[in-house]
Design a protein around this motif. Sequence first.
Motif, PDB file in Angstrom:
ATOM      1  N   LYS A   4       0.855  -1.185   0.000  1.00  0.00           N
ATOM      2  CA  LYS A   4       0.000   0.000   0.000  1.00  0.00           C
ATOM      3  C   LYS A   4       0.890   1.233   0.000  1.00  0.00           C
ATOM      4  O   LYS A   4       1.984   1.216   0.553  1.00  0.00           O
ATOM      5  CB  LYS A   4      -0.910   0.013   1.225  1.00  0.00           C
ATOM      6  CG  LYS A   4      -1.935  -1.106   1.238  1.00  0.00           C
ATOM      7  CD  LYS A   4      -2.848  -0.963   2.439  1.00  0.00           C
ATOM      8  CE  LYS A   4      -3.910  -2.040   2.445  1.00  0.00           C
ATOM      9  NZ  LYS A   4      -4.812  -1.897   3.606  1.00  0.00           N
ATOM     10  N   THR A   5       0.393   2.311  -0.568  1.00  0.00           N
ATOM     11  CA  THR A   5       1.152   3.557  -0.580  1.00  0.00           C
ATOM     12  C   THR A   5       0.865   4.365   0.675  1.00  0.00           C
ATOM     13  O   THR A   5      -0.102   4.099   1.402  1.00  0.00           O
ATOM     14  CB  THR A   5       0.788   4.422  -1.812  1.00  0.00           C
ATOM     15  OG1 THR A   5      -0.564   4.855  -1.681  1.00  0.00           O
ATOM     16  CG2 THR A   5       0.980   3.659  -3.109  1.00  0.00           C
ATOM     17  N   GLU A 130       4.634   0.751  -0.098  1.00  0.00           N
ATOM     18  CA  GLU A 130       5.115   1.049  -1.447  1.00  0.00           C
ATOM     19  C   GLU A 130       5.570   2.505  -1.475  1.00  0.00           C
ATOM     20  O   GLU A 130       4.760   3.414  -1.323  1.00  0.00           O
ATOM     21  CB  GLU A 130       3.983   0.826  -2.450  1.00  0.00           C
ATOM     22  CG  GLU A 130       4.358   1.072  -3.879  1.00  0.00           C
ATOM     23  CD  GLU A 130       3.188   0.858  -4.811  1.00  0.00           C
ATOM     24  OE1 GLU A 130       3.134   1.562  -5.832  1.00  0.00           O
ATOM     25  OE2 GLU A 130       2.322   0.003  -4.527  1.00  0.00           O
ATOM     26  N   THR A 132       6.936   5.827  -3.240  1.00  0.00           N
ATOM     27  CA  THR A 132       6.750   6.357  -4.593  1.00  0.00           C
ATOM     28  C   THR A 132       7.608   7.574  -4.907  1.00  0.00           C
ATOM     29  O   THR A 132       7.501   8.121  -5.995  1.00  0.00           O
ATOM     30  CB  THR A 132       5.267   6.721  -4.822  1.00  0.00           C
ATOM     31  OG1 THR A 132       4.884   7.721  -3.862  1.00  0.00           O
ATOM     32  CG2 THR A 132       4.371   5.496  -4.671  1.00  0.00           C
ATOM     33  N   GLU A 136       9.871   9.977   0.223  1.00  0.00           N
ATOM     34  CA  GLU A 136       9.287   8.872   0.986  1.00  0.00           C
ATOM     35  C   GLU A 136      10.344   7.843   1.358  1.00  0.00           C
ATOM     36  O   GLU A 136      10.349   7.327   2.486  1.00  0.00           O
ATOM     37  CB  GLU A 136       8.169   8.201   0.176  1.00  0.00           C
ATOM     38  CG  GLU A 136       6.926   9.047   0.047  1.00  0.00           C
ATOM     39  CD  GLU A 136       5.821   8.393  -0.765  1.00  0.00           C
ATOM     40  OE1 GLU A 136       4.756   9.008  -0.882  1.00  0.00           O
ATOM     41  OE2 GLU A 136       6.023   7.274  -1.291  1.00  0.00           O
TER      42      GLU A 136
END
Length: 163
Positions: A4-5, A130, A132, A136
């Motif tokens: 998941k982001t 995840e 991106t 991050e």
Amino acid sequence: MQTKTIRDSAVDMSTVMLPHQANVAGNVHGGEIMKLMDNAAYVVAHRHARSNVVTARVDELTFHQPIYVGNLVTCHAYLTFVGKSSMEVFVVVEVEDLFKEASRKCALTAFFTMVSLNAGGHTCAVPALELTSDAERARFEEGEQRYKVNRDKTKTCPVPERL
């Protein structure tokens, strides 16, 4: 388990500060703001894990600006690091005086470590994060370092000598 982001679980939560949350001078109690921050961290971690989560640690809680009765407080919260069952959530609190044409100010910041629990109350795995962007990835690496430093501290609970 799919990844998941950070954006998938981030949250913004706002509330107006009321008299019962403050002292007689109108300053909102720090504990009231910490509770709002903890709720925001809970939502982020729960969205990510889709399981019950609990607060395991609060780090670097810093007060930058006072908050008064009548101010609008907004908590911005998002994941910075995810381990096997633990998640680090960064929470930024902004304060806005609704009676003035002034920009919002950063009032508090903190890192919350949340742990995912199954129905039996035992830790359980959470989806990987995840990443991106370079920013991050940098925040993730910083969170991983904090995790490693703090991991051993939670294994013992030093009992101070009684006075």
